[in-house]
Scaffold this motif. Structure first.
Motif, PDB file in Angstrom:
ATOM      1  N   TYR A 150     -97.970  29.400 -21.731  1.00  0.00           N
ATOM      2  CA  TYR A 150     -98.242  28.332 -20.774  1.00  0.00           C
ATOM      3  C   TYR A 150     -97.936  28.782 -19.344  1.00  0.00           C
ATOM      4  N   VAL A 151     -96.873  29.554 -19.188  1.00  0.00           N
ATOM      5  CA  VAL A 151     -96.550  30.096 -17.860  1.00  0.00           C
ATOM      6  C   VAL A 151     -97.708  30.951 -17.348  1.00  0.00           C
ATOM      7  N   GLU A 152     -98.220  31.832 -18.193  1.00  0.00           N
ATOM      8  CA  GLU A 152     -99.305  32.718 -17.763  1.00  0.00           C
ATOM      9  C   GLU A 152    -100.580  31.933 -17.474  1.00  0.00           C
ATOM     10  N   GLY A 153    -100.846  30.877 -18.249  1.00  0.00           N
ATOM     11  CA  GLY A 153    -102.010  30.049 -17.992  1.00  0.00           C
ATOM     12  C   GLY A 153    -101.924  29.359 -16.641  1.00  0.00           C
ATOM     13  N   ALA A 154    -100.757  28.771 -16.348  1.00  0.00           N
ATOM     14  CA  ALA A 154    -100.573  28.128 -15.042  1.00  0.00           C
ATOM     15  C   ALA A 154    -100.641  29.150 -13.924  1.00  0.00           C
ATOM     16  N   ARG A 155    -100.077  30.327 -14.186  1.00  0.00           N
ATOM     17  CA  ARG A 155    -100.079  31.370 -13.148  1.00  0.00           C
ATOM     18  C   ARG A 155    -101.492  31.847 -12.838  1.00  0.00           C
ATOM     19  N   ASP A 156    -102.388  31.789 -13.816  1.00  0.00           N
ATOM     20  CA  ASP A 156    -103.782  32.165 -13.555  1.00  0.00           C
ATOM     21  C   ASP A 156    -104.358  31.331 -12.410  1.00  0.00           C
ATOM     22  N   ILE A 157    -104.036  30.037 -12.408  1.00  0.00           N
ATOM     23  CA  ILE A 157    -104.504  29.171 -11.327  1.00  0.00           C
ATOM     24  C   ILE A 157    -103.807  29.554 -10.021  1.00  0.00           C
ATOM     25  N   GLY A 158    -102.506  29.786 -10.099  1.00  0.00           N
ATOM     26  CA  GLY A 158    -101.760  30.177  -8.906  1.00  0.00           C
ATOM     27  C   GLY A 158    -102.287  31.444  -8.273  1.00  0.00           C
ATOM     28  N   ASP A 159    -102.686  32.386  -9.106  1.00  0.00           N
ATOM     29  CA  ASP A 159    -103.210  33.654  -8.577  1.00  0.00           C
ATOM     30  C   ASP A 159    -104.535  33.460  -7.859  1.00  0.00           C
ATOM     31  N   MET A 160    -105.269  32.407  -8.208  1.00  0.00           N
ATOM     32  CA  MET A 160    -106.499  32.104  -7.472  1.00  0.00           C
ATOM     33  C   MET A 160    -106.192  31.459  -6.119  1.00  0.00           C
ATOM     34  N   LEU A 161    -105.081  30.724  -6.063  1.00  0.00           N
ATOM     35  CA  LEU A 161    -104.709  30.056  -4.817  1.00  0.00           C
ATOM     36  C   LEU A 161    -104.105  31.012  -3.792  1.00  0.00           C
ATOM     37  N   LEU A 162    -103.395  32.030  -4.266  1.00  0.00           N
ATOM     38  CA  LEU A 162    -102.651  32.914  -3.357  1.00  0.00           C
ATOM     39  C   LEU A 162    -103.482  33.494  -2.213  1.00  0.00           C
ATOM     40  N   PRO A 163    -104.705  33.987  -2.476  1.00  0.00           N
ATOM     41  CA  PRO A 163    -105.444  34.638  -1.384  1.00  0.00           C
ATOM     42  C   PRO A 163    -106.131  33.674  -0.421  1.00  0.00           C
ATOM     43  N   LEU A 164    -106.126  32.361  -0.714  1.00  0.00           N
ATOM     44  CA  LEU A 164    -106.953  31.425   0.037  1.00  0.00           C
ATOM     45  C   LEU A 164    -106.743  31.521   1.546  1.00  0.00           C
ATOM     46  N   GLN A 165    -105.474  31.507   1.959  1.00  0.00           N
ATOM     47  CA  GLN A 165    -105.199  31.468   3.397  1.00  0.00           C
ATOM     48  C   GLN A 165    -105.599  32.764   4.100  1.00  0.00           C
ATOM     49  N   PHE A 166    -105.782  33.820   3.312  1.00  0.00           N
ATOM     50  CA  PHE A 166    -106.153  35.105   3.897  1.00  0.00           C
ATOM     51  C   PHE A 166    -107.669  35.260   4.023  1.00  0.00           C
ATOM     52  N   LEU A 167    -108.413  34.304   3.475  1.00  0.00           N
ATOM     53  CA  LEU A 167    -109.870  34.363   3.557  1.00  0.00           C
ATOM     54  C   LEU A 167    -110.352  33.802   4.889  1.00  0.00           C
ATOM     55  N   PRO A 168    -111.513  34.250   5.360  1.00  0.00           N
ATOM     56  CA  PRO A 168    -112.121  33.593   6.520  1.00  0.00           C
ATOM     57  C   PRO A 168    -112.322  32.110   6.217  1.00  0.00           C
ATOM     58  N   ALA A 169    -112.165  31.274   7.220  1.00  0.00           N
ATOM     59  CA  ALA A 169    -112.234  29.822   7.022  1.00  0.00           C
ATOM     60  C   ALA A 169    -113.524  29.404   6.326  1.00  0.00           C
ATOM     61  N   GLU A 170    -114.634  30.086   6.661  1.00  0.00           N
ATOM     62  CA  GLU A 170    -115.920  29.692   6.091  1.00  0.00           C
ATOM     63  C   GLU A 170    -116.020  29.995   4.595  1.00  0.00           C
ATOM     64  N   ASP A 171    -115.139  30.869   4.085  1.00  0.00           N
ATOM     65  CA  ASP A 171    -115.180  31.218   2.658  1.00  0.00           C
ATOM     66  C   ASP A 171    -114.251  30.354   1.810  1.00  0.00           C
ATOM     67  N   ARG A 172    -113.327  29.635   2.459  1.00  0.00           N
ATOM     68  CA  ARG A 172    -112.313  28.894   1.699  1.00  0.00           C
ATOM     69  C   ARG A 172    -112.917  27.741   0.904  1.00  0.00           C
ATOM     70  N   GLU A 173    -113.899  27.055   1.482  1.00  0.00           N
ATOM     71  CA  GLU A 173    -114.474  25.901   0.799  1.00  0.00           C
ATOM     72  C   GLU A 173    -115.115  26.306  -0.522  1.00  0.00           C
ATOM     73  N   ASN A 174    -115.871  27.403  -0.526  1.00  0.00           N
ATOM     74  CA  ASN A 174    -116.480  27.872  -1.768  1.00  0.00           C
ATOM     75  C   ASN A 174    -115.423  28.293  -2.778  1.00  0.00           C
ATOM     76  N   SER A 175    -114.364  28.932  -2.286  1.00  0.00           N
ATOM     77  CA  SER A 175    -113.287  29.347  -3.186  1.00  0.00           C
ATOM     78  C   SER A 175    -112.602  28.137  -3.807  1.00  0.00           C
ATOM     79  N   LEU A 176    -112.382  27.092  -3.006  1.00  0.00           N
ATOM     80  CA  LEU A 176    -111.757  25.886  -3.525  1.00  0.00           C
ATOM     81  C   LEU A 176    -112.638  25.213  -4.573  1.00  0.00           C
ATOM     82  N   LYS A 177    -113.941  25.190  -4.339  1.00  0.00           N
ATOM     83  CA  LYS A 177    -114.864  24.618  -5.330  1.00  0.00           C
ATOM     84  C   LYS A 177    -114.789  25.390  -6.639  1.00  0.00           C
ATOM     85  N   ASN A 178    -114.680  26.707  -6.547  1.00  0.00           N
ATOM     86  CA  ASN A 178    -114.588  27.536  -7.748  1.00  0.00           C
ATOM     87  C   ASN A 178    -113.269  27.296  -8.485  1.00  0.00           C
TER      88      ASN A 178
END
Length: 223
Positions: free
Chosen positions: A95-123
């Motif tokens: 369960y920890v690894e499953g939750a962490r899978d989502i966390g690992d998708m969130l980690l890079p968000l702030q480092f993306l160009p602003a125009e790419d964040r919306e698509n990443s959030l939808k994914n």
């Protein structure tokens, strides 16, 4: 425990935040050494503080621990957050690894160009709602609510709550079709140590901003 725990990381969430959650839940007080400059980082390497030249690093019980999973597993075992036997422990780990899978998708968000964040959030929303949240919803439904594993708080509960709250910050309606996750969020958030950690003024960090991103890039000499 020998001496007060000290953690070394940026003034932000990143890979240290799950460690902060675990320490807070365990009632282990800790101090923070905030990483702000490349010179500070290079000195830590020169002084032999960072095995593999990486942070997070945690000083605890006379050791200097690196590698996030190793740190989390040590603190979790110390606090009794790994389940009562091997069968519970493996469920906690899954369960920890499953939750962490989502966390690992969130980690890079702030480092993306602003125009790419919306698509990443939808994914992220699509993957969370179709693959991960239904699993946790089913686990809680079949258990009749309460904790994910057994009858006591584990690392799995903490990891899932952390992820739920981080996703909620960006997508406030995402739990609308998951009533058991809503109940879980309320239950774990109300536990005294967790409730205190969620209040303003605690050592919990907030959503990363441009200052955090710029500091990380400066320290690691990345454009």
């Amino acid at each position: 425990m020998s001496g007060k725990v000290k953690i070394y990381y940026f003034n932000g969430r990143g890979r240290m935040e799950s460690i902060r959650w675990l320490l807070a839940a365990a009632g282990i007080e800790f101090e923070e050494e905030i990483l702000e400059s490349r010179e500070q980082y290079l000195k830590m390497i020169k002084d032999g503080l960072l095995m593999f030249e990486q942070v997070p690093m945690v000083e605890i019980d006379g050791m200097k621990l690196v590698q996030t999973r190793a740190i989390l597993n040590y603190i979790s075992a110390k606090a009794g957050f790994q389940g009562k036997d091997m069968k519970e422990k493996v469920l906690v780990d899954m369960y920890v690894e499953g939750a962490r899978d989502i966390g690992d998708m969130l980690l890079p968000l702030q480092f993306l160009p602003a125009e790419d964040r919306e698509n990443s959030l939808k994914n992220i929303r699509k993957i969370a709602c179709n693959r991960y949240y239904p699993v946790f919803e089913k686990v809680l439904r079949e258990k009749g609510g309460g904790f994910l594993v057994g009858n006591a708080l584990t690392q799995a509960d903490l990891q899932l709550l952390e992820i739920i709250i981080m996703v909620d910050e960006r997508m406030p309606d995402i739990l609308k079709d998951f009533p058991h996750l809503q109940e879980f969020k309320a239950l774990i958030s109300a536990l005294p140590q967790i409730h205190a950690f969620l209040q303003p003024g605690s050592q919990r960090k907030f959503m990363p901003d441009d200052n955090y991103v710029n500091t990380v890039r400066k320290v690691f000499n990345r454009s």
